[in-house]
Design an enzyme around this catalytic site. Structure first.
Site, PDB file in Angstrom:
ATOM      1  N   GLN A 197       2.212  16.074  63.951  1.00 21.84           N
ATOM      2  CA  GLN A 197       0.893  16.495  64.457  1.00 21.84           C
ATOM      3  C   GLN A 197      -0.127  16.637  63.327  1.00 21.84           C
ATOM      4  O   GLN A 197      -1.273  16.204  63.447  1.00 21.84           O
ATOM      5  CB  GLN A 197       1.054  17.825  65.196  1.00 21.84           C
ATOM      6  CG  GLN A 197      -0.209  18.314  65.901  1.00 21.84           C
ATOM      7  CD  GLN A 197       0.034  19.624  66.660  1.00 21.84           C
ATOM      8  OE1 GLN A 197       1.151  20.147  66.694  1.00 21.84           O
ATOM      9  NE2 GLN A 197      -1.006  20.152  67.271  1.00 21.84           N
TER      10      GLN A 197
ATOM     11  N   GLU B 252       4.370  28.159  77.445  1.00 21.69           N
ATOM     12  CA  GLU B 252       3.184  27.975  78.285  1.00 21.69           C
ATOM     13  C   GLU B 252       3.550  28.193  79.746  1.00 21.69           C
ATOM     14  O   GLU B 252       4.718  28.254  80.115  1.00 21.69           O
ATOM     15  CB  GLU B 252       2.620  26.551  78.147  1.00 21.69           C
ATOM     16  CG  GLU B 252       2.259  26.168  76.710  1.00 21.69           C
ATOM     17  CD  GLU B 252       1.468  24.864  76.624  1.00 21.69           C
ATOM     18  OE1 GLU B 252       0.821  24.482  77.622  1.00 21.69           O
ATOM     19  OE2 GLU B 252       1.512  24.237  75.562  1.00 21.69           O
TER      20      GLU B 252
ATOM     21  N   ASP C  29       6.152  23.119  75.707  1.00 20.44           N
ATOM     22  CA  ASP C  29       5.522  21.930  75.131  1.00 20.44           C
ATOM     23  C   ASP C  29       6.102  21.712  73.730  1.00 20.44           C
ATOM     24  O   ASP C  29       5.554  22.181  72.730  1.00 20.44           O
ATOM     25  CB  ASP C  29       4.002  22.143  75.081  1.00 20.44           C
ATOM     26  CG  ASP C  29       3.272  20.995  74.409  1.00 20.44           C
ATOM     27  OD1 ASP C  29       3.802  19.872  74.414  1.00 20.44           O
ATOM     28  OD2 ASP C  29       2.163  21.228  73.883  1.00 20.44           O
TER      29      ASP C  29
ATOM     30  N   ASP D 161      -2.727  19.051  78.828  1.00 16.83           N
ATOM     31  CA  ASP D 161      -2.361  20.303  78.166  1.00 16.83           C
ATOM     32  C   ASP D 161      -3.597  20.921  77.524  1.00 16.83           C
ATOM     33  O   ASP D 161      -4.417  20.212  76.936  1.00 16.83           O
ATOM     34  CB  ASP D 161      -1.278  20.049  77.121  1.00 16.83           C
ATOM     35  CG  ASP D 161      -0.610  21.343  76.676  1.00 16.83           C
ATOM     36  OD1 ASP D 161      -0.588  22.311  77.465  1.00 16.83           O
ATOM     37  OD2 ASP D 161      -0.113  21.392  75.534  1.00 16.83           O
TER      38      ASP D 161
ATOM     39  N   THR E  80       8.321  17.538  77.417  1.00 12.12           N
ATOM     40  CA  THR E  80       7.763  18.818  77.862  1.00 12.12           C
ATOM     41  C   THR E  80       8.682  19.313  78.961  1.00 12.12           C
ATOM     42  O   THR E  80       8.863  18.625  79.966  1.00 12.12           O
ATOM     43  CB  THR E  80       6.332  18.627  78.415  1.00 12.12           C
ATOM     44  OG1 THR E  80       5.506  18.118  77.366  1.00 12.12           O
ATOM     45  CG2 THR E  80       5.763  19.936  78.926  1.00 12.12           C
TER      46      THR E  80
ATOM     47  N   LYS F  51       3.445  15.438  70.554  1.00  9.59           N
ATOM     48  CA  LYS F  51       3.646  16.175  71.809  1.00  9.59           C
ATOM     49  C   LYS F  51       4.255  15.297  72.887  1.00  9.59           C
ATOM     50  O   LYS F  51       4.286  15.696  74.050  1.00  9.59           O
ATOM     51  CB  LYS F  51       2.289  16.691  72.305  1.00  9.59           C
ATOM     52  CG  LYS F  51       1.511  17.517  71.296  1.00  9.59           C
ATOM     53  CD  LYS F  51       1.909  18.962  71.332  1.00  9.59           C
ATOM     54  CE  LYS F  51       0.915  19.833  70.575  1.00  9.59           C
ATOM     55  NZ  LYS F  51       1.268  21.251  70.744  1.00  9.59           N
TER      56      LYS F  51
ATOM     57  N   GLU G 241       3.564  30.025  64.658  1.00 11.02           N
ATOM     58  CA  GLU G 241       2.894  31.320  64.473  1.00 11.02           C
ATOM     59  C   GLU G 241       3.879  32.407  64.047  1.00 11.02           C
ATOM     60  O   GLU G 241       3.573  33.203  63.168  1.00 11.02           O
ATOM     61  CB  GLU G 241       2.221  31.748  65.773  1.00 11.02           C
ATOM     62  CG  GLU G 241       1.119  30.818  66.243  1.00 11.02           C
ATOM     63  CD  GLU G 241       0.813  31.073  67.702  1.00 11.02           C
ATOM     64  OE1 GLU G 241       0.007  31.957  67.996  1.00 11.02           O
ATOM     65  OE2 GLU G 241       1.406  30.385  68.556  1.00 11.02           O
TER      66      GLU G 241
ATOM     67  N   GLU H 133       6.497  25.548  72.372  1.00 10.34           N
ATOM     68  CA  GLU H 133       5.289  26.269  72.766  1.00 10.34           C
ATOM     69  C   GLU H 133       5.531  26.881  74.129  1.00 10.34           C
ATOM     70  O   GLU H 133       5.836  26.183  75.097  1.00 10.34           O
ATOM     71  CB  GLU H 133       4.058  25.343  72.793  1.00 10.34           C
ATOM     72  CG  GLU H 133       3.587  24.966  71.391  1.00 10.34           C
ATOM     73  CD  GLU H 133       2.245  24.248  71.375  1.00 10.34           C
ATOM     74  OE1 GLU H 133       1.805  23.758  72.439  1.00 10.34           O
ATOM     75  OE2 GLU H 133       1.641  24.169  70.286  1.00 10.34           O
TER      76      GLU H 133
ATOM     77  N   HIS I  93      -3.415  32.436  70.088  1.00  6.15           N
ATOM     78  CA  HIS I  93      -2.780  31.232  69.542  1.00  6.15           C
ATOM     79  C   HIS I  93      -3.789  30.409  68.743  1.00  6.15           C
ATOM     80  O   HIS I  93      -3.519  30.008  67.602  1.00  6.15           O
ATOM     81  CB  HIS I  93      -2.193  30.392  70.678  1.00  6.15           C
ATOM     82  CG  HIS I  93      -1.684  29.054  70.253  1.00  6.15           C
ATOM     83  ND1 HIS I  93      -0.556  28.894  69.481  1.00  6.15           N
ATOM     84  CD2 HIS I  93      -2.162  27.800  70.471  1.00  6.15           C
ATOM     85  CE1 HIS I  93      -0.355  27.602  69.257  1.00  6.15           C
ATOM     86  NE2 HIS I  93      -1.321  26.917  69.844  1.00  6.15           N
TER      87      HIS I  93
ATOM     88  N   ARG J  65       5.349  19.589  64.433  1.00  4.22           N
ATOM     89  CA  ARG J  65       4.175  20.030  63.660  1.00  4.22           C
ATOM     90  C   ARG J  65       3.831  19.102  62.508  1.00  4.22           C
ATOM     91  O   ARG J  65       2.655  18.937  62.171  1.00  4.22           O
ATOM     92  CB  ARG J  65       4.414  21.446  63.109  1.00  4.22           C
ATOM     93  CG  ARG J  65       4.719  22.494  64.154  1.00  4.22           C
ATOM     94  CD  ARG J  65       3.594  22.655  65.134  1.00  4.22           C
ATOM     95  NE  ARG J  65       3.918  23.670  66.132  1.00  4.22           N
ATOM     96  CZ  ARG J  65       3.216  23.850  67.250  1.00  4.22           C
ATOM     97  NH1 ARG J  65       2.170  23.083  67.513  1.00  4.22           N
ATOM     98  NH2 ARG J  65       3.564  24.775  68.105  1.00  4.22           N
TER      99      ARG J  65
ATOM    100  N   TYR K 293      -5.545  24.371  75.358  1.00  2.00           N
ATOM    101  CA  TYR K 293      -5.451  25.136  74.102  1.00  2.00           C
ATOM    102  C   TYR K 293      -6.292  26.380  74.352  1.00  2.00           C
ATOM    103  O   TYR K 293      -7.316  26.590  73.728  1.00  2.00           O
ATOM    104  CB  TYR K 293      -6.034  24.243  72.999  1.00  2.00           C
ATOM    105  CG  TYR K 293      -5.944  24.717  71.569  1.00  2.00           C
ATOM    106  CD1 TYR K 293      -4.732  24.985  70.961  1.00  2.00           C
ATOM    107  CD2 TYR K 293      -7.097  24.862  70.798  1.00  2.00           C
ATOM    108  CE1 TYR K 293      -4.663  25.387  69.636  1.00  2.00           C
ATOM    109  CE2 TYR K 293      -7.042  25.257  69.467  1.00  2.00           C
ATOM    110  CZ  TYR K 293      -5.815  25.516  68.898  1.00  2.00           C
ATOM    111  OH  TYR K 293      -5.747  25.901  67.584  1.00  2.00           O
TER     112      TYR K 293
HETATM  113 CA    CA Z   1       0.597  22.945  74.049  1.00  5.19          CA
END
Ligand code: CA
Length: 416
Positions: A236, A199, A229, A124, A253, A249, A359, A197, A131, A233, A126
């Site tokens: 993390q 993606e 994903d 994965d 997924t 994570k 976000e 997330e 973002h 948080r 970034y």
């Molecule tokens: Ca991700």
């Protein structure tokens, strides 16, 4: 490119996700065995059945005799193109084979979808600038939002292929070790900041053994899926330094069940955004490597209320999947058929185009409010639905949906 008309009228409707120009590949069942299938209009064409009946010949031996498209991928781009050409011939308006093909169609609404391929390995990235800037601003302040390497390489981490599930699979809220900034010591608890997330996943269709160029990497990509994903948080925030995300994570997924082949997206190529600093030569792209794909995130609460919480576009990415794949091989890292590369969260420049609740709700400080729904992070029973589509002239290349519902955390994850 105009719409290629099919003899199935549903496939010719402008709002249909699956016109003949698309031909996405999946694995389905209607109660019996899993079969390789192709979406067309509101139907699924049993491609395994077509091969068995001799109407589709892709090699000397059967290629679609397993529930997954990996064998086809391994045969390479010439066979990928041959598959599309043959399917187009069989389904095109006034095709002479219509009566032979019709028995192999199954209504989509009566079918179950399964993993469309075997995920070899999962990485994965970034690689979305909005973002990375948003997240960096929240954690390090606007001055130092982007890490010093960010404008030079697509940052990534090795994820877990075992955690990739197909759309529709429920996702259990994870437990993990959590320590908030004001906590004296960590505790083991269910994640209270569980997130999504948005993606795109790129599927590697050709193996490599040694560095490849961006152009070569582009040709190795078989197709794309929507990818969620799921991210804890709070887990993390405590675990990620210095090696990046790990358990935060690894719960699940989700990917959409239909692989949109790269060939279907060709007319919709766009360039990456302007570079603030020039990339080193091995990461420079010679042509447009992104795609104009409108993306949307819907949240449905346990009581059935549904709101769209974000709208954005894949063209917002700073690095393309081809650049990510090229970077992945620079060390000589061998890539495998069936590798899955997550693009990184796709956020746009505006507040309503952010691809994660982290976000959208600014770390819980500004909860989103829409249609009677207030959220900082996901609640039990919430369903997240990702959608994506390109807009052609009178048709669209749709990705279908990528869905997942959050199940409550177990009372005691170690209870036996
Ligand atoms: Ca991700």
């Amino acid at each position: 490119m105009p719409l290629i008309r099919a003899w199935l009228e549903a496939a010719n409707q402008p709002e249909c996700d699956f016109p003949l120009n698309n031909l996405p590949l999946g694995v389905f069942s209607t109660g019996g065995t899993y079969r390789c299938g192709v979406a067309i209009g509101d139907q699924i064409l049993d491609a395994t059945g077509l091969e068995e009946a001799g109407l589709l010949r892709l090699g000397d031996m059967p290629v679609l005799d397993q529930p997954g498209w990996n064998k086809l991928m391994a045969l390479g781009p010439a066979v990928w193109a041959a598959l599309r050409a043959r399917l187009t011939d069989l389904l095109r308006e006034a095709a002479p084979e219509q009566d032979q093909v019709a028995p192999f169609l199954h209504p989509m609404h009566g079918a179950r979808m399964h993993m469309p391929f075997t995920v070899a390995e999962f990485t994965d990235f970034y690689a979305g600038r909005h973002h990375a800037t948003n997240v960096g601003t929240m954690f390090r302040g606007a001055e130092n939002a982007l890490p010093p390497n960010w404008l030079h390489i697509p940052i990534g981490y090795n994820g877990r292929a075992s955690s990739v599930v197909v759309s529709g699979s429920p996702v259990r809220r994870p437990w993990g070790q959590i320590k908030g900034p004001d906590d004296a010591k960590p505790r083991f608890a269910p994640s209270a900041r569980f997130d999504l997330e948005l993606e795109l996943g790129a599927i590697v269709g050709q193996a490599s053994n040694g560095p490849v160029t961006v152009a070569e990497a582009d040709q190795m990509i078989f197709g794309y899926v929507l990818l969620n994903d799921w991210s804890a948080r709070d887990i993390q925030a405590w675990e990620y330094q210095p090696l990046g995300p790990f358990q935060a994570k690894a719960t699940a997924t989700s990917i959409s069940p239909w692989i949109i082949m790269r060939a279907a997206l060709e007319p919709f190529r766009v360039s990456t955004p302007a570079r603030e600093v020039p990339l080193l030569p091995h990461l420079q792209e010679r042509g447009p490597m992104l795609y104009d794909i409108a993306l949307q995130v819907d949240l449905t609460s346990h009581d059935g209320q549904s709101v769209t919480i974000a709208r954005t576009n894949y063209r917002e990415m700073y690095y393309s999947s081809a650049q990510q794949l090229a970077h992945h091989t620079t060390s000589g890292c061998p890539m495998r058929v069936g590798d899955l590369l997550g693009s990184g969260t796709i956020s746009g420049p505006t507040k309503d185009s952010r691809g994660s609740l982290l976000e959208l709700g600014w770390g819980g400080k500004e909860p989103i409010q829409a249609g009677g729904i207030t959220r900082s992070f996901l609640e039990d029973g919430d369903t997240i639905t990702l959608r994506g589509a390109t807009q052609g002239d009178g048709y669209r290349i749709g990705f279908g949906t990528c869905e997942g519902t959050v199940l409550p955390a177990l009372t005691d994850p170690y209870e036996r």
